[in-house]
Design an enzyme around this catalytic site. Structure first.
Site, PDB file in Angstrom:
ATOM      1  N   GLY A   3      27.947  36.246  36.748  1.00 17.01           N
ATOM      2  CA  GLY A   3      29.491  36.990  37.316  1.00 17.01           C
ATOM      3  C   GLY A   3      29.505  35.604  38.376  1.00 17.01           C
ATOM      4  O   GLY A   3      30.710  35.425  38.083  1.00 17.01           O
ATOM      5  N   CYS A   4      29.186  35.188  39.055  1.00 12.08           N
ATOM      6  CA  CYS A   4      29.818  34.651  40.310  1.00 12.08           C
ATOM      7  C   CYS A   4      29.692  32.642  39.022  1.00 12.08           C
ATOM      8  O   CYS A   4      30.310  32.006  39.087  1.00 12.08           O
ATOM      9  CB  CYS A   4      28.824  34.023  40.893  1.00 12.08           C
ATOM     10  SG  CYS A   4      28.662  35.544  41.767  1.00 12.08           S
ATOM     11  N   THR A   5      28.943  32.703  38.823  1.00  9.30           N
ATOM     12  CA  THR A   5      28.747  31.470  38.049  1.00  9.30           C
ATOM     13  C   THR A   5      30.312  31.613  36.779  1.00  9.30           C
ATOM     14  O   THR A   5      30.962  30.143  36.900  1.00  9.30           O
ATOM     15  CB  THR A   5      27.463  31.499  36.698  1.00  9.30           C
ATOM     16  OG1 THR A   5      26.411  30.905  37.611  1.00  9.30           O
ATOM     17  CG2 THR A   5      27.719  29.660  35.507  1.00  9.30           C
ATOM     18  N   CYS A  21      33.671  31.034  38.894  1.00 10.39           N
ATOM     19  CA  CYS A  21      32.694  29.379  39.322  1.00 10.39           C
ATOM     20  C   CYS A  21      33.585  28.417  38.167  1.00 10.39           C
ATOM     21  O   CYS A  21      34.221  26.553  38.162  1.00 10.39           O
ATOM     22  CB  CYS A  21      31.461  29.040  39.455  1.00 10.39           C
ATOM     23  SG  CYS A  21      31.325  27.447  40.300  1.00 10.39           S
ATOM     24  N   LYS A  48      26.006  36.094  45.059  1.00  7.03           N
ATOM     25  CA  LYS A  48      25.319  35.335  45.003  1.00  7.03           C
ATOM     26  C   LYS A  48      25.439  34.340  44.073  1.00  7.03           C
ATOM     27  O   LYS A  48      25.648  34.295  42.870  1.00  7.03           O
ATOM     28  CB  LYS A  48      23.948  36.506  44.003  1.00  7.03           C
ATOM     29  CG  LYS A  48      22.861  35.193  44.306  1.00  7.03           C
ATOM     30  CD  LYS A  48      22.113  36.291  46.155  1.00  7.03           C
ATOM     31  CE  LYS A  48      20.731  34.887  46.096  1.00  7.03           C
ATOM     32  NZ  LYS A  48      20.730  33.805  46.677  1.00  7.03           N
TER      33      LYS A  48
END
Length: 183
Positions: A72-74, A77, A67
């Protein structure tokens, strides 16, 4: 009256179970050697990407993430943005990919200065085909390395968000993916 309610429940419940189970899709688990499912998905750069076309240029890396704009995704990225030069040493197209809307992924990419394309699988069909869709409707954080022949070379199911780019480069090295020739 109670008798009819009991009969109705006794008759309807099994029918509902049959209907529900018929709609469930058998989960897949893709591994090295399997054919990578083809797809066409929109990217954050307003281009549509078709896997079979990308493979004409060389291997492809698909880094699934759950998401946009979550911690975590940040971190993932940011790692791929900060250390993307390590990945770009190889003749490979690489993408992050989620089931978020294109607009959400565009905002995410802009917010963190992503210098690579993020793909959006809003229908979740590609996530299902790759076997990454969790029961909660979000993709699992798996990275697929796909060879020019369309076969999966490796699936990393233990992605470290903070060292994602470094780990991708290390795996590309292990897979002996060609490097970009210096001019």
């Amino acid at each position: 009256m109670k008798f009819w309610r009991t009969v109705s429940v006794a008759v309807i419940a099994p029918l509902l179970a049959l209907i529900t189970s018929a709609e469930e899709v058998e989960p897949v688990e893709l591994n090295a050697g399997d054919e990578a499912p083809d797809f066409t998905l929109p990217g954050t750069d307003d281009e549509d990407y078709k896997l079979s076309d990308l493979l004409k240029e060389g291997p492809v890396v698909l880094a699934w993430f759950p998401k946009a704009d979550t911690p975590g995704c940040t971190a993932q990225c940011k790692s791929i943005t900060k250390d993307g030069d390590l990945i770009r040493e190889f003749k490979v197209n690489y993408f992050m990919i989620s089931v978020d809307t294109k607009d959400d992924n565009v905002a995410f990419a802009e917010k963190y200065g992503a210098d690579f394309t993020i793909l959006s699988d809003e229908t979740k069909d590609v996530a299902k085909a790759y076997g990454v869709l969790s029961n909660k409707g979000y993709p699992k954080r798996h990275t697929f390395y796909i060879g020019k022949d369309g076969k999966i070379l490796k699936v990393d199911r233990n992605v470290s968000v903070d060292t994602s780019a470094e780990d991708m480069a290390k795996i590309l090295e292990e897979l002996k993916v060609d490097k970009v020739e210096e001019t």
